[in-house]
Design an enzyme around this catalytic site. Structure first.
Site, short mmCIF file in Angstrom:
data_model
loop_
_atom_site.label_atom_id
_atom_site.label_comp_id
_atom_site.label_asym_id
_atom_site.label_seq_id
_atom_site.Cartn_x
_atom_site.Cartn_y
_atom_site.Cartn_z
N ARG A 34 0.85 -1.21 0.00
CA ARG A 34 0.00 0.00 0.00
C ARG A 34 0.88 1.25 0.00
O ARG A 34 0.56 2.24 -0.66
CB ARG A 34 -0.92 0.03 1.22
CG ARG A 34 -1.72 -1.25 1.47
CD ARG A 34 -3.02 -1.31 0.69
NE ARG A 34 -3.76 -2.51 1.07
CZ ARG A 34 -3.70 -3.67 0.40
NH1 ARG A 34 -2.96 -3.78 -0.69
NH2 ARG A 34 -4.40 -4.71 0.82
N GLU A 178 -13.09 -15.02 9.76
CA GLU A 178 -13.03 -14.51 8.38
C GLU A 178 -12.63 -15.59 7.37
O GLU A 178 -11.45 -15.85 7.17
CB GLU A 178 -12.03 -13.34 8.28
CG GLU A 178 -11.94 -12.79 6.85
CD GLU A 178 -10.95 -11.63 6.68
OE1 GLU A 178 -10.24 -11.31 7.62
OE2 GLU A 178 -10.91 -11.07 5.57
N LYS A 220 -16.98 -12.47 9.26
CA LYS A 220 -16.47 -11.52 8.25
C LYS A 220 -16.33 -12.26 6.93
O LYS A 220 -15.29 -12.85 6.64
CB LYS A 220 -15.12 -10.96 8.72
CG LYS A 220 -14.42 -10.08 7.69
CD LYS A 220 -13.28 -9.29 8.31
CE LYS A 220 -12.55 -8.49 7.24
NZ LYS A 220 -11.61 -7.52 7.78
N SER A 261 -13.91 -6.00 2.06
CA SER A 261 -14.13 -5.38 0.74
C SER A 261 -13.44 -6.17 -0.36
O SER A 261 -13.91 -6.15 -1.51
CB SER A 261 -13.73 -3.91 0.74
OG SER A 261 -12.38 -3.70 1.02
N GLY A 262 -12.33 -6.82 -0.06
CA GLY A 262 -11.78 -7.83 -0.95
C GLY A 262 -11.28 -7.38 -2.31
O GLY A 262 -11.18 -8.21 -3.21
N GLY A 263 -10.99 -6.09 -2.48
CA GLY A 263 -10.50 -5.65 -3.77
C GLY A 263 -11.55 -4.91 -4.59
O GLY A 263 -11.28 -4.45 -5.70
N ARG A 293 -9.23 -1.89 2.55
CA ARG A 293 -8.97 -1.03 1.41
C ARG A 293 -10.11 -0.05 1.10
O ARG A 293 -9.88 1.12 0.81
CB ARG A 293 -8.67 -1.88 0.16
CG ARG A 293 -7.28 -2.43 0.14
CD ARG A 293 -7.15 -3.58 -0.82
NE ARG A 293 -7.77 -4.80 -0.31
CZ ARG A 293 -7.79 -5.96 -0.97
NH1 ARG A 293 -7.25 -6.03 -2.17
NH2 ARG A 293 -8.35 -7.02 -0.43
P1 13P Z 1 -10.20 -5.58 2.62
O1 13P Z 1 -11.48 -4.91 3.01
O2 13P Z 1 -9.19 -4.66 2.02
O3 13P Z 1 -10.43 -6.84 1.85
O4 13P Z 1 -9.48 -5.99 3.98
C1 13P Z 1 -10.21 -6.61 4.95
C2 13P Z 1 -9.35 -7.53 5.72
O5 13P Z 1 -9.17 -7.35 6.89
C3 13P Z 1 -8.76 -8.68 5.04
O6 13P Z 1 -8.32 -9.59 6.01
#
Ligand code: 13P
Length: 337
Positions: A34, A178, A220, A261-263, A293
């Protein structure tokens, strides 16, 4: 307060209408990526400065109820001398910590991944608790590619998540569970839904086997989406596919589902969350965020590592949090973004 009461208080502080979690727990290599994108060097001081900026954003507590920190951050201080976990809690944001140690290939199971970090976890959690953490996060990753994730991979990952969650609850720390089915690749939204359903199903079976108290955890998950290389689905399709899978697999006892959010872009993640909440109907859980992100990107690009950009970066973070707050309440309109 005993462990159960402590976890009940944590869930009560974290699960509230219109509030969600900020994931700021990037590992050293991930935060490095990042920072490289904005030309900032990956030093301990720059990481501290960035996370200081996040937790001291005035008013953030209106929209954000929890923040996932990286282990190192628990020990760092804001510029005004407060511990970063304390600074979060000063605005009603519960501090938590990522406790997994990242993924490796699952041995003898090509394509499957597995997350490490269980050894000594209970002892580590005692230290994190003393540093202010009240919840934890552990991520398992599933990539759709060839035969992966295989049924065996799905079982092995579910077992890890359940063992982690049980250890957390045994010491009074609320686990964020998650399982992330990646959106990388060219799979259809249907395929992503099938895999996510199998994954969630296995996860909740394993949580049951390991006596995890569902009322005292947060899920999550990924949203159900077509692969990144495919044309995007519209928000209503995403909402329908996502809710279908979650209704089939997530017990009503789980208080809150906080999506990663995953990208997705910041805007997409907000629009899709809004559509999910609009279509929610009688779904029993809160449907909120645990974005990394999608909350941080606009702020990072406003910051660029420069102290003079701090107010602009904080304004960008606050605005993203506010728009997601509206999406949690199904009150977002794209013209607002
Ligand atoms: P993102 O929302 O960027 O996918 O990150 C969430 C997260 O904690 C991934 O483990």
């Amino acid at each position: 307060m005993d462990n159960i009461e402590a976890m009940q208080a944590t869930v009560a502080d974290m699960v509230q209408p219109g509030r969600g979690v900020l994931a700021a727990d990037e590992s050293l290599p991930t935060i490095g990526k990042r920072f490289t994108a904005i030309g900032v060097e990956n030093t301990e001081e720059n990481r501290r400065a960035w996370r200081d900026l996040l937790v001291t954003t005035e008013g953030l507590g209106q929209y954000i109820s929890g923040i996932i920190l990286f282990e190192e951050t628990l020990d760092q201080k804001t510029s005004d001398g407060r511990g970063i976990p304390q600074a979060a809690w000063d605005q009603g944001i519960v501090p938590g910590v990522k406790v997994d140690k990242g993924k490796i290939p699952l041995a003898l199971s090509p394509g499957d991944l597995i997350t490490q970090g269980l050894d000594g976890l209970a002892d580590r959690l005692e230290t994190y608790k003393q540093q202010g953490a009240r919840f934890a996060k552990w991520r398992e990753v599933y990539k759709i590619e060839g035969d992966a994730p295989t049924p065996h991979g799905i079982e092995a990952n579910a077992e890890m998540l359940a063992r982690y969650a049980a250890v957390c609850q045994s010491v009074g720390v609320v686990p964020i569970v998650e399982p992330e089915v990646l959106m990388d690749g060219d799979h259809s939204i249907e395929k992503h839904g099938e895999v996510t359903e199998a994954v969630q199903h296995a996860v909740f079976h394993a949580l049951h086997r390991h006596h995890v108290i569902l009322e005292l955890m947060i899920l999550k998950p990924n949203m159900v989406l077509p692969g990144k290389e495919c044309p995007k689905a519209n928000p209503e399709e995403v909402a329908e596919a996502t809710l279908k899978v979650l209704k089939r697999t997530v017990p009503a006892a789980v208080p809150s589902i906080n999506f990663l959010s995953g990208g997705q872009s910041a805007e997409e993640a907000t629009v899709n969350l809004n559509a999910i909440n609009r279509l929610k109907g009688n779904a029993p859980w809160a449907l909120s965020i645990s974005y990394g992100r999608a909350l941080q990107q606009p702020a990072l690009h406003a910051w660029m590592g420069k102290e003079e950009n701090r107010p602009a970066a904080q304004a960008a973070l606050l605005e993203r949090a506010r728009l997601n707050h509206l999406a949690m309440l199904a009150q977002y309109d794209p013209s607002m973004g």
